[in-house]
Scaffold this active site. Sequence first.
Site, PDB file in Angstrom:
ATOM      1  N   THR A 125       0.823  -1.206   0.000  1.00  0.00           N
ATOM      2  CA  THR A 125       0.000   0.000   0.000  1.00  0.00           C
ATOM      3  C   THR A 125       0.860   1.261   0.000  1.00  0.00           C
ATOM      4  O   THR A 125       1.914   1.314   0.642  1.00  0.00           O
ATOM      5  CB  THR A 125      -0.920  -0.003   1.235  1.00  0.00           C
ATOM      6  OG1 THR A 125      -1.772  -1.143   1.157  1.00  0.00           O
ATOM      7  CG2 THR A 125      -1.768   1.252   1.298  1.00  0.00           C
ATOM      8  N   GLY A 164       2.872  -2.834   8.773  1.00  0.00           N
ATOM      9  CA  GLY A 164       3.143  -3.048  10.187  1.00  0.00           C
ATOM     10  C   GLY A 164       4.610  -3.375  10.424  1.00  0.00           C
ATOM     11  O   GLY A 164       5.210  -4.162   9.696  1.00  0.00           O
ATOM     12  N   GLU A 407      -5.939  -5.022   3.927  1.00  0.00           N
ATOM     13  CA  GLU A 407      -5.978  -6.183   3.034  1.00  0.00           C
ATOM     14  C   GLU A 407      -7.156  -6.111   2.059  1.00  0.00           C
ATOM     15  O   GLU A 407      -7.730  -7.121   1.681  1.00  0.00           O
ATOM     16  CB  GLU A 407      -6.025  -7.502   3.830  1.00  0.00           C
ATOM     17  CG  GLU A 407      -4.931  -7.656   4.852  1.00  0.00           C
ATOM     18  CD  GLU A 407      -3.545  -7.429   4.287  1.00  0.00           C
ATOM     19  OE1 GLU A 407      -3.332  -7.697   3.100  1.00  0.00           O
ATOM     20  OE2 GLU A 407      -2.679  -6.966   5.040  1.00  0.00           O
TER      21      GLU A 407
END
Length: 642
Positions: A125, A164, A407
């Site tokens: 992303t 993350g 996701e």
Amino acid sequence: MVQKLGQLPADIKKQKLFLDDPTLKDDIPISYMSHKELYEHSVKKATIIAQKIRQIRNDGEDSVDVYNAILGGSLGSALIKEGNPMTLHFVMFVPTIMGQGTMDQQMEWLPKAWDCSIIGTYAQTELGHGTFLRGLETRADYDASTQEFVLNTPTLTAYKWWPGGLGHTANYAIVVAQLYTKGEFRGLAPFIVQLRDEETHEPLPGIDVGEIGTKLGMKSVNNGYLGLKNLRIPLKNMLMKNQQVLPDGTYVAPKNTVLTYGTMMFVRCALIRDTAQSLAKASTIATRYSAVRRQSPIDPNLPEPQIMDHTTQQLKLFPQIAKAIVIKTTGDNVWNMYSNVSGELEQGILERLPEMHALSCCLKAICSADAASGVELCRLACGGHGYMDCSNFPTIYGMATAVCTYEGENTVMLLQTARYLVKVYAQALNGEKLVPTVAYISEAVKETEFVNFDGSLQSIVKAFEFVAANKIRIAYERMEKLRKQGYGQEVAANMCGIELTQAADLHGRAFLALSAYTELLAIARGVSNAMGDVLKTILELYLIDACLNRVGDFLRFINFSGTEIDNLEIRLENCLKQLRPNAVALVDGFDLHDRVLDSALGASDGNVYERIFEWAKKSPLNTESVNKSFHQHLKPFMKANL
């Protein structure tokens, strides 16, 4: 039921390995930590957890379920409440190498990854693009003279955003970028990129990396940003199981472009089960609280009852318990389907890949949306106390609602499913045989009217399929009408976006209805008659509640009478009454440890008020009777006019 529905995949021995470790407990509520303190505290615990994972792996006792439980499931949330900054290393970095790396690449990278001598994340992303993968701007240009890729994020919006652990935890990342060879765009490709020095942890030249800041939830995951400037990596760092670049720059395309999305499909299937965890936790807390809290006499001549005796409270709680059970069993079913499809992919069999992709997309969207709204409903069921941090609802909601976005944003997920369904509907019109999860569309094409709705559970399931098929038909017909008017496929899809998302939603709910009917009745046959009756009531409540929530669609396509709707409403109320005596036992059956719930309202001992007060006394403001702000600000202000 605990054995059948097992909300904690890790066995008791493994749970104790983590839950009995005093170094994994919080001395003070994390709500009182600063953002920096929370991250450092979480990294400390993450390394302890990773060491225990290493021990489990060395003992040969690891499995996908164990990793899911420890890192993202109920056990994981007990250990690091706001998210583990190393989770993506295990659930994205390692699986991507396994799924998209060649055998040589796996032999090079997996030993280091499993041993955690390197820590990775997954960077796809970007600041300017998320689910629309074709819009990603990060470039990887192949330089045949040096056999290297040159990586760049050419604009601010091209910066990787959200991974993350990227901020300060990981020293490697799998970076998804536009691939260019011989000056031609070849599509997207994954690259293993070193971000930081393995000794000093300082960012390497050409790397701009940091953390994106505070968020609604997942506050210790250390989500980061990444900029790349003329960063060179060797040819062998492109994962080449599905597509290859030869030393001279020749590009070898994958057999199927969908193969490159295997990691995302894996994660979406896992997320379905995670949403069941969120609902199980929320419904357990709210149900136990509702058994302790007494308020508002139903009969003025009697004492205040448990608030669970109020029918409106039952309607808030019991459908959420049912959804948690249904989503869990369906999630297990979908996970098994994914495992079978993955096995077929290894053999080069691709026939069921589009079906699996479409199903995982819509179920991820539906289950995450239902979980987020269900958690909020459970919070509301606990009144003002549900608004306190000590209820743990803020954290559970923050985690649950995040799944609606990461996701794959939910609306985009539904649109991806809808595109598949429209193609399938055209196949049904041509008389082609359809794969199992969409076979009901062929039946609806042949039988244009739904007859003999008798209110039975099987009839409700069939009605869901008929309604879904007709929503798909409407989307298909409107798309075709627009195409005949000269609109292109994508423009027509945008103009029919509402119809398409509704069709995908009903398709997913029809699958959930069938899965609930099949799985819960199968479980009921294997338990005692009394337990079987409770499960059948859960099934009836789930199906009727789902039907009434979509009653407008049912009225549109099925000859429903007002009397039949009245009967369904009466049956729903009867289900609530039947479940009332077993409600606490049902949520106890989720077998969620008090550390997992981490809630003053939902602890197993029922000492709600004592725990709320104990939590309040831990506030740092209560360490002194008078705060210094009184003398600095309040007192001068109050005395100013004297």
